[in-house]
Design a protein around this motif. Structure first.
Motif, PDB file in Angstrom:
ATOM      1  N   LEU A  13      -2.974   4.695  14.858  1.00 57.79           N
ATOM      2  CA  LEU A  13      -4.052   3.904  14.661  1.00 57.79           C
ATOM      3  C   LEU A  13      -4.348   3.131  16.142  1.00 57.79           C
ATOM      4  CD1 LEU A  13      -3.245   2.418  11.193  1.00 57.79           C
ATOM      5  CD2 LEU A  13      -4.909   4.334  11.895  1.00 57.79           C
ATOM      6  N   THR A  14      -5.534   2.676  16.463  1.00 59.83           N
ATOM      7  CA  THR A  14      -5.785   1.972  17.717  1.00 59.83           C
ATOM      8  C   THR A  14      -5.983   0.577  17.235  1.00 59.83           C
ATOM      9  OG1 THR A  14      -8.040   2.619  17.681  1.00 59.83           O
ATOM     10  CG2 THR A  14      -6.821   4.161  18.695  1.00 59.83           C
ATOM     11  N   LYS A  15      -5.829  -0.319  18.462  1.00 56.87           N
ATOM     12  CA  LYS A  15      -6.063  -1.814  18.368  1.00 56.87           C
ATOM     13  C   LYS A  15      -7.427  -2.136  17.712  1.00 56.87           C
ATOM     14  CE  LYS A  15      -2.810  -3.111  21.830  1.00 56.87           C
ATOM     15  NZ  LYS A  15      -2.455  -3.562  23.164  1.00 56.87           N
ATOM     16  N   LYS A  16      -8.546  -1.326  17.791  1.00 57.49           N
ATOM     17  CA  LYS A  16      -9.661  -1.697  17.399  1.00 57.49           C
ATOM     18  C   LYS A  16      -9.770  -1.577  15.935  1.00 57.49           C
ATOM     19  CE  LYS A  16     -11.671   2.908  18.539  1.00 57.49           C
ATOM     20  NZ  LYS A  16     -12.920   3.286  19.239  1.00 57.49           N
ATOM     21  N   MET A  17      -8.839  -0.854  15.349  1.00 57.38           N
ATOM     22  CA  MET A  17      -8.663  -0.734  13.683  1.00 57.38           C
ATOM     23  C   MET A  17      -8.303  -1.532  13.001  1.00 57.38           C
ATOM     24  SD  MET A  17      -7.886   3.291  13.929  1.00 57.38           S
ATOM     25  CE  MET A  17      -8.861   4.540  14.656  1.00 57.38           C
ATOM     26  N   PHE A  18      -7.617  -2.763  13.545  1.00 54.09           N
ATOM     27  CA  PHE A  18      -6.827  -3.713  12.879  1.00 54.09           C
ATOM     28  C   PHE A  18      -6.484  -5.065  13.790  1.00 54.09           C
ATOM     29  CE2 PHE A  18      -3.562  -1.464  15.125  1.00 54.09           C
ATOM     30  CZ  PHE A  18      -2.881  -2.515  15.616  1.00 54.09           C
ATOM     31  N   CYS A  74       0.779  -1.424   0.039  1.00 48.36           N
ATOM     32  CA  CYS A  74      -0.157  -0.068  -0.029  1.00 48.36           C
ATOM     33  C   CYS A  74       0.904   1.328   0.025  1.00 48.36           C
ATOM     34  CB  CYS A  74      -1.034  -0.132   1.181  1.00 48.36           C
ATOM     35  SG  CYS A  74      -2.118   1.392   1.113  1.00 48.36           S
ATOM     36  N   GLY A  75       1.418   1.365  -1.069  1.00 49.44           N
ATOM     37  CA  GLY A  75       2.372   2.716  -1.136  1.00 49.44           C
ATOM     38  C   GLY A  75       1.785   3.825  -1.369  1.00 49.44           C
ATOM     39  N   GLU A  76       2.498   5.213  -1.718  1.00 46.76           N
ATOM     40  CA  GLU A  76       1.954   6.376  -1.557  1.00 46.76           C
ATOM     41  C   GLU A  76       0.764   6.742  -2.522  1.00 46.76           C
ATOM     42  OE1 GLU A  76       6.463   6.941  -1.162  1.00 46.76           O
ATOM     43  OE2 GLU A  76       5.335   5.688  -2.218  1.00 46.76           O
ATOM     44  N   SER A  77       0.622   5.977  -3.722  1.00 43.73           N
ATOM     45  CA  SER A  77      -0.465   6.331  -4.383  1.00 43.73           C
ATOM     46  C   SER A  77      -1.914   5.390  -4.365  1.00 43.73           C
ATOM     47  CB  SER A  77       0.048   6.311  -5.859  1.00 43.73           C
ATOM     48  OG  SER A  77       0.235   4.768  -6.196  1.00 43.73           O
ATOM     49  N   HIS A  90       5.804   1.127  -0.652  1.00 44.83           N
ATOM     50  CA  HIS A  90       5.045  -0.249  -0.126  1.00 44.83           C
ATOM     51  C   HIS A  90       4.018  -0.049   1.021  1.00 44.83           C
ATOM     52  CE1 HIS A  90       7.016  -2.766  -3.175  1.00 44.83           C
ATOM     53  NE2 HIS A  90       7.965  -1.763  -3.063  1.00 44.83           N
ATOM     54  N   VAL A  91       4.383   1.114   1.870  1.00 43.90           N
ATOM     55  CA  VAL A  91       3.462   1.345   2.912  1.00 43.90           C
ATOM     56  C   VAL A  91       2.966   2.598   3.006  1.00 43.90           C
ATOM     57  CG1 VAL A  91       4.185  -0.576   4.078  1.00 43.90           C
ATOM     58  CG2 VAL A  91       5.598   1.580   4.502  1.00 43.90           C
ATOM     59  N   GLY A  92       3.277   3.705   2.118  1.00 47.58           N
ATOM     60  CA  GLY A  92       3.319   5.004   2.298  1.00 47.58           C
ATOM     61  C   GLY A  92       1.691   5.519   2.654  1.00 47.58           C
ATOM     62  N   SER A  93       0.700   4.926   2.100  1.00 48.40           N
ATOM     63  CA  SER A  93      -0.535   5.159   2.366  1.00 48.40           C
ATOM     64  C   SER A  93      -1.221   4.367   3.414  1.00 48.40           C
ATOM     65  CB  SER A  93      -1.386   5.472   1.163  1.00 48.40           C
ATOM     66  OG  SER A  93      -1.377   4.415   0.164  1.00 48.40           O
ATOM     67  N   LEU A  94      -0.725   3.317   3.680  1.00 51.43           N
ATOM     68  CA  LEU A  94      -1.322   2.310   4.573  1.00 51.43           C
ATOM     69  C   LEU A  94      -1.978   2.902   5.752  1.00 51.43           C
ATOM     70  CD1 LEU A  94      -1.674  -0.872   5.344  1.00 51.43           C
ATOM     71  CD2 LEU A  94       0.243  -0.613   6.659  1.00 51.43           C
ATOM     72  N   GLY A  95      -1.415   3.919   6.467  1.00 48.06           N
ATOM     73  CA  GLY A  95      -2.107   4.353   7.440  1.00 48.06           C
ATOM     74  C   GLY A  95      -3.449   5.113   6.962  1.00 48.06           C
ATOM     75  N   SER A  96      -3.688   5.690   5.971  1.00 44.93           N
ATOM     76  CA  SER A  96      -4.770   6.423   5.550  1.00 44.93           C
ATOM     77  C   SER A  96      -5.939   5.091   5.052  1.00 44.93           C
ATOM     78  CB  SER A  96      -4.766   7.091   4.180  1.00 44.93           C
ATOM     79  OG  SER A  96      -3.909   8.298   4.474  1.00 44.93           O
ATOM     80  N   LEU A  97      -5.569   4.081   4.565  1.00 42.28           N
ATOM     81  CA  LEU A  97      -6.333   3.130   4.266  1.00 42.28           C
ATOM     82  C   LEU A  97      -6.946   2.325   5.452  1.00 42.28           C
ATOM     83  CD1 LEU A  97      -7.445   1.198   1.683  1.00 42.28           C
ATOM     84  CD2 LEU A  97      -5.397  -0.301   2.349  1.00 42.28           C
ATOM     85  N   MET A  98      -6.316   2.128   6.141  1.00 43.71           N
ATOM     86  CA  MET A  98      -6.610   1.625   7.528  1.00 43.71           C
ATOM     87  C   MET A  98      -7.546   2.284   8.255  1.00 43.71           C
ATOM     88  SD  MET A  98      -3.116  -0.337   8.893  1.00 43.71           S
ATOM     89  CE  MET A  98      -3.666  -0.816  10.351  1.00 43.71           C
ATOM     90  N   LEU A  99      -7.322   3.627   8.469  1.00 46.54           N
ATOM     91  CA  LEU A  99      -8.379   4.585   9.029  1.00 46.54           C
ATOM     92  C   LEU A  99      -9.671   4.513   8.333  1.00 46.54           C
ATOM     93  CD1 LEU A  99      -8.675   6.505  11.302  1.00 46.54           C
ATOM     94  CD2 LEU A  99      -7.738   8.308   9.944  1.00 46.54           C
ATOM     95  N   TYR A 100      -9.506   4.792   7.012  1.00 46.04           N
ATOM     96  CA  TYR A 100     -10.478   4.884   6.209  1.00 46.04           C
ATOM     97  C   TYR A 100     -11.554   3.676   6.198  1.00 46.04           C
ATOM     98  CZ  TYR A 100     -13.523   5.077   2.064  1.00 46.04           C
ATOM     99  OH  TYR A 100     -14.548   5.037   0.974  1.00 46.04           O
ATOM    100  N   SER A 101     -10.756   2.449   6.203  1.00 44.18           N
ATOM    101  CA  SER A 101     -11.409   1.209   6.300  1.00 44.18           C
ATOM    102  C   SER A 101     -12.184   0.915   7.391  1.00 44.18           C
ATOM    103  CB  SER A 101     -10.623  -0.005   6.286  1.00 44.18           C
ATOM    104  OG  SER A 101     -11.272  -1.240   6.211  1.00 44.18           O
ATOM    105  N   PHE A 102     -11.583   1.481   8.446  1.00 39.56           N
ATOM    106  CA  PHE A 102     -12.394   1.476  10.107  1.00 39.56           C
ATOM    107  C   PHE A 102     -13.686   2.580  10.052  1.00 39.56           C
ATOM    108  CE2 PHE A 102     -13.047   2.565  14.550  1.00 39.56           C
ATOM    109  CZ  PHE A 102     -13.238   1.441  15.040  1.00 39.56           C
TER     110      PHE A 102
END
Length: 237
Positions: free
Chosen positions: A107-112, A34-37, A65-77
């Motif tokens: 990110l908090t534990k409930k998100m992943f 989950c890279g930047e784009s 490879h991880v640049g937008s992982l935080g945004s994806l995880m927050l959005y998913s939750f």
């Protein structure tokens, strides 16, 4: 098993997007890196609108490879009410780095959830098993490739690697190979962190070349070089 690509570029080739692939099985999305784009691409294509779960593989922690992982995880939750399943073998050396990155993202534990690859054995239609394979890529951090077992044979996804040994081992194993997705750099300048198209051309038998899909490409010349050798180049949906 076919992979759908959201980007195919090397780290310094942002016009092609960060290299990342996904597939949907039993209504669940499986994302590789989950890279930047990538978050923008997933959001723009509305891929998550029709899935019941999001499962993510991470091959290593370089930012492309991880640049937008935080945004994806927050959005998913927050938007989709889906905690992300991070699929990672417990013996992978960059697990602690991934945990630190998640903490930095806030990110908090409930998100992943962290899940082992073995938790997914025998539960899906497209693959029966998937495992991480440790590879060499950069001396600064550990990296892994992925190996899926499917009804049509093995599907290898290199992530990033600079050593032909894992590819040679797979070719020489005698096991049926469905597809190999391999990071491939072209001329004019070889990259010490990635395989070159010429290295692949030297080791891949002619009858297997049509099953090799070059990705993580560094320039347009790389595409021409790969196709001239008889390899495929992944396309972006």
């Amino acid at each position: 098993m076919d992979l759908n690509f959201l980007g195919r570029g090397a780290g310094f080739n942002p016009d092609e997007g960060s290299t990342s692939a996904y597939f949907v099985d039993n209504g669940e999305m499986f994302l590789i890196d989950c890279g930047e784009s990538i978050f923008h691409s997933i959001w723009h294509k509305k891929i998550m609108d029709s899935v019941s779960a999001l499962n993510v593989f991470i091959t290593h922690t370089h930012s492309d490879h991880v640049g937008s992982l935080g945004s994806l995880m927050l959005y998913s939750f927050a938007a989709k009410k889906m905690p992300v399943n991070l699929i990672i073998d417990r013996n992978v050396g960059y697990l602690s780095s991934l945990k630190s990155l998640i903490k930095i993202f806030g990110l908090t534990k409930k998100m992943f959830n962290f899940a082992d690859t073995s938790d997914f054995d025998g539960k899906y239609s497209l693959f029966s098993k998937v495992r991480y394979i440790k590879v060499t890529h950069s001396k600064e951090l550990e990296a892994c490739s992925l190996l899926f077992e499917t009804d049509r044979g093995l599907v290898f996804y290199s992530g990033d690697l600079n050593d032909t040994a894992p590819v040679m081992e797979l070719i020489n194993s005698g096991r049926r190979i469905d597809k190999m997705y391999i990071d491939s750099n072209g001329l004019p300048e070889p990259n010490p962190h990635h395989l070159t198209v010429q290295q692949l051309n030297d080791i891949v038998p002619p009858d297997l070349k049509s099953r090799v899909y070059c990705m993580h490409i560094n320039n347009a010349q790389c595409i021409d070089e790969a196709q001239a050798c008889g390899f495929n180049v992944v396309t972006v949906d």
